[in-house]
Structure formats: C-alpha cells, structure tokens
Design an enzyme around this catalytic site. Structure first.
Site, mmCIF file in Angstrom:
data_model
loop_
_atom_site.group_PDB
_atom_site.id
_atom_site.type_symbol
_atom_site.label_atom_id
_atom_site.label_comp_id
_atom_site.label_asym_id
_atom_site.label_seq_id
_atom_site.Cartn_x
_atom_site.Cartn_y
_atom_site.Cartn_z
ATOM 1 C CB CYS A 50 -0.913 0.010 1.220
ATOM 2 S SG CYS A 50 0.004 0.142 2.769
ATOM 3 C CB CYS A 119 -2.571 -1.930 9.179
ATOM 4 S SG CYS A 119 -3.551 -0.918 8.064
HETATM 5 FE FE1 FES Z 1 -1.239 0.568 4.519
HETATM 6 FE FE2 FES Z 1 -2.217 0.614 6.964
HETATM 7 S S1 FES Z 1 -3.117 1.431 5.170
HETATM 8 S S2 FES Z 1 -0.381 -0.320 6.284
#
Ligand code: FES
Length: 149
Positions: A50, A119
């Site tokens: 991400c 996450c």
């Molecule tokens: Fe990417 Fe939390 S949104 S690690």
C-alpha cells in the site's frame, strides 16, 4: 463555516470510533513506544504494497526483548498496530516474538476493518524481519559491518 480545532479533533475521533474498536482508537490516538530508539540492538523496516512503511526497533537482553519502539507514515490503523505490536513483544523471548502473527495482533486490537487488516500484516512482517536479522547478526556478528542502517 470553519471548524474550531477542538471541534475538528472531536469529529475525527467520532469518525474513528465508527470504524475501529475501542482499543484501536486508544492506540491510534495515544500510541505507545512511538519514535526511534538510539541504543537499539535490532532494527527493521518494511514498506508494504500500500506504500506505507513500518519501522521497528528492539532492545534485547540475553534472549528477551526488554524494549521496543516503532515509527510509521501509515494511517491510524497502522499506528495502532505498531503501538500494539511493540507492547506485545516486551518481556517475550525472540522465539516467542517470531511466533507473533497478523492474527495475534488483530486479536489484541479487537479486530480491524477488512480494508485495514493488512496493516497488522505489515507490523507482523516487520517484527519478524527485525527478530530474524538480530538472530542472524548474533550468529555472524561480522555481518553488522555490512548493514545499511
Ligand atoms: Fe497501509 Fe495501513 S493502510 S499499512
């Protein structure tokens, strides 16, 4: 109309409470062990798919983690996972630390929304990397000379 600062913070907190558990909100708003550690024995950093980065530092005595800290440029859920993960490792052996999974972190946080479950994976993977590198350096200390941090 421009919101006053306090109103703005209250709004953000209310939005967080709609999405996250009580524990996540607490750790996101009051992160434990946030910041780098100058005298760390081990450090690791991973940037997830991400684009967010998690960094974890550990202080180790014998085989036991005595202190941990983290830093991240990620969202509230990432801050909460770093905070919880660094709380979970204190007093654990390196073997136990290697066994901490994404699910363990999710359970400790009382869950995360589907879109934020990664996450906890980022935190678990970073933690494993730190512990593995520490153990590798302990076996072959000369390799520390080649590390890039
Ligand atoms: Fe990417 Fe939390 S949104 S690690």
């Amino acid at each position: 109309m421009v919101l006053e600062r306090q109103e703005h913070e209250d709004l953000i907190e209310a939005k967080m409470r709609e999405a996250y558990s009580e524990i996540v909100v607490d750790h996101a708003l009051h992160p434990r062990n946030l910041g780098d550690m100058k005298d760390a024995d081990a450090f690791g950093r991973i940037t997830g798919p991400c684009g967010d980065t998690m960094e974890i530092w550990l202080k180790v005595s014998g085989d036991t983690v005595t202190a941990a800290s983290f830093a991240t440029d990620g969202c509230a859920a990432t801050i909460a996972t770093g905070s919880m993960t660094t709380e979970m490792v204190k007093g654990k052996t390196l073997g136990e630390v290697l066994g901490i999974s994404q699910q363990d972190i999710l359970s400790a946080l009382d869950g995360l929304p589907e879109g934020n479950r990664h996450c906890a994976l980022l935190a678990a993977n970073t933690l494993k990397k730190v512990a593995k590198e520490y153990l590798a350096f302990r076996k072959e200390p000369w390799k520390r000379a080649y590390r890039k941090y």
